[in-house]
Scaffold this motif. Structure first.
Motif, PDB file in Angstrom:
ATOM      1  N   SER A  23       0.842  -1.209   0.000  1.00 24.91           N
ATOM      2  CA  SER A  23       0.000   0.000   0.000  1.00 24.91           C
ATOM      3  C   SER A  23       0.872   1.252   0.000  1.00 24.91           C
ATOM      4  N   GLU A  24       2.048   1.177   0.635  1.00 24.32           N
ATOM      5  CA  GLU A  24       2.975   2.320   0.639  1.00 24.32           C
ATOM      6  C   GLU A  24       3.516   2.589  -0.769  1.00 24.32           C
ATOM      7  N   GLU A  25       3.805   1.524  -1.513  1.00 23.61           N
ATOM      8  CA  GLU A  25       4.290   1.695  -2.887  1.00 23.61           C
ATOM      9  C   GLU A  25       3.204   2.302  -3.774  1.00 23.61           C
ATOM     10  N   ILE A  26       1.982   1.793  -3.637  1.00 25.54           N
ATOM     11  CA  ILE A  26       0.868   2.331  -4.429  1.00 25.54           C
ATOM     12  C   ILE A  26       0.656   3.800  -4.098  1.00 25.54           C
ATOM     13  N   GLU A  27       0.684   4.129  -2.825  1.00 25.55           N
ATOM     14  CA  GLU A  27       0.499   5.524  -2.410  1.00 25.55           C
ATOM     15  C   GLU A  27       1.620   6.420  -2.942  1.00 25.55           C
ATOM     16  N   ALA A  28       2.844   5.921  -2.960  1.00 22.38           N
ATOM     17  CA  ALA A  28       3.972   6.699  -3.488  1.00 22.38           C
ATOM     18  C   ALA A  28       3.780   6.973  -4.979  1.00 22.38           C
ATOM     19  N   LEU A  30       0.846   7.158  -6.521  1.00 20.37           N
ATOM     20  CA  LEU A  30      -0.231   8.152  -6.610  1.00 20.37           C
ATOM     21  C   LEU A  30       0.281   9.557  -6.283  1.00 20.37           C
ATOM     22  N   GLU A  31       1.096   9.658  -5.237  1.00 18.08           N
ATOM     23  CA  GLU A  31       1.628  10.965  -4.841  1.00 18.08           C
ATOM     24  C   GLU A  31       2.455  11.596  -5.954  1.00 18.08           C
ATOM     25  N   TYR A  34       0.144  13.335  -8.208  1.00 14.32           N
ATOM     26  CA  TYR A  34      -0.372  14.600  -7.672  1.00 14.32           C
ATOM     27  C   TYR A  34       0.588  15.762  -7.943  1.00 14.32           C
ATOM     28  N   VAL A  49      -8.301   3.226  -8.002  1.00 18.39           N
ATOM     29  CA  VAL A  49      -7.233   2.233  -7.835  1.00 18.39           C
ATOM     30  C   VAL A  49      -7.943   0.893  -7.664  1.00 18.39           C
TER      31      VAL A  49
END
Length: 191
Positions: A23-28, A30-31, A34, A49
């Motif tokens: 989840s941290e990789e996916i969030e990175a 996405l960020e 942004y 997602v």
């Protein structure tokens, strides 16, 4: 990893393992999206997602039917390449020109939306490469969702929004080779 190294490492991967990115990789990833330039026409884009295997299979099956002949010609068995993550961006394609922009054509506004979303996709792919993840731009499902409103709803596209662009994301055993610039694809004028 430096930017140029990520650019050289980024490649379109069409074979993924079953391993889900964290989840941290996916969030990175996405960020990084942004951080792309935002225009007044893209400030309310929506990102879905999708990791639900059943929905991924349904999206893939419908798009694979639509593009079947092309996939056969290319020797490709499916459109999402068995990736565990599908990131879909949707946005509002306006029906009339915003006040103060009447001198433009509607297609100019839509082109700006696609231009901005392309920047989002590029940022996401570069961040994925820097994290050791694989990605690939996907247009087949985007095109398919225009004709499949119920499936578009399942994919999280809000009412009044249109599918714009997407990538698959995951881990792969594909060997990463530094890419070289493809100068032959471009004609250049120095003026």
């Amino acid at each position: 990893m430096k930017l140029l190294e990520a650019m050289q490492k980024r490649q379109s991967v069409r074979k993924f393992s079953d391993e889900m990115p964290s989840s941290e990789e996916i969030e990175a990833v996405l960020e990084a999206g942004y951080l792309a330039p935002a225009l007044f026409t893209t400030k309310d884009a929506h990102i879905s997602v999708i990791t639900d295997k059943k929905l991924l299979a349904e999206l893939d099956a419908v798009a694979s039917r639509k593009f079947g002949a092309t996939l056969d010609m290319l020797g490709v068995k499916n459109t999402l390449y068995d990736a565990p993550v599908y990131i879909l961006i949707s946005g509002k394609l306006v029906d009339e020109l915003p006040k103060g922009f009447e001198f433009l054509k509607l297609e100019n506004i839509h082109r700006n939306v696609y231009l901005a979303m392309g920047s989002v996709m590029q940022n996401m792919q570069l961040r994925a490469a820097s994290l050791g993840l694989s990605s690939c731009l996907i247009n087949t499902v985007v095109v398919t969702l225009f004709d499949e409103p119920e499936l578009a709803k399942k994919a999280g596209i809000p009412d009044g929004y249109s599918p714009l662009c997407s990538i698959v994301l995951g881990k792969s055993d594909a060997e990463f080779k530094p890419r070289t610039p493809k100068k032959e694809h471009y004609q250049i004028s120095y003026i």
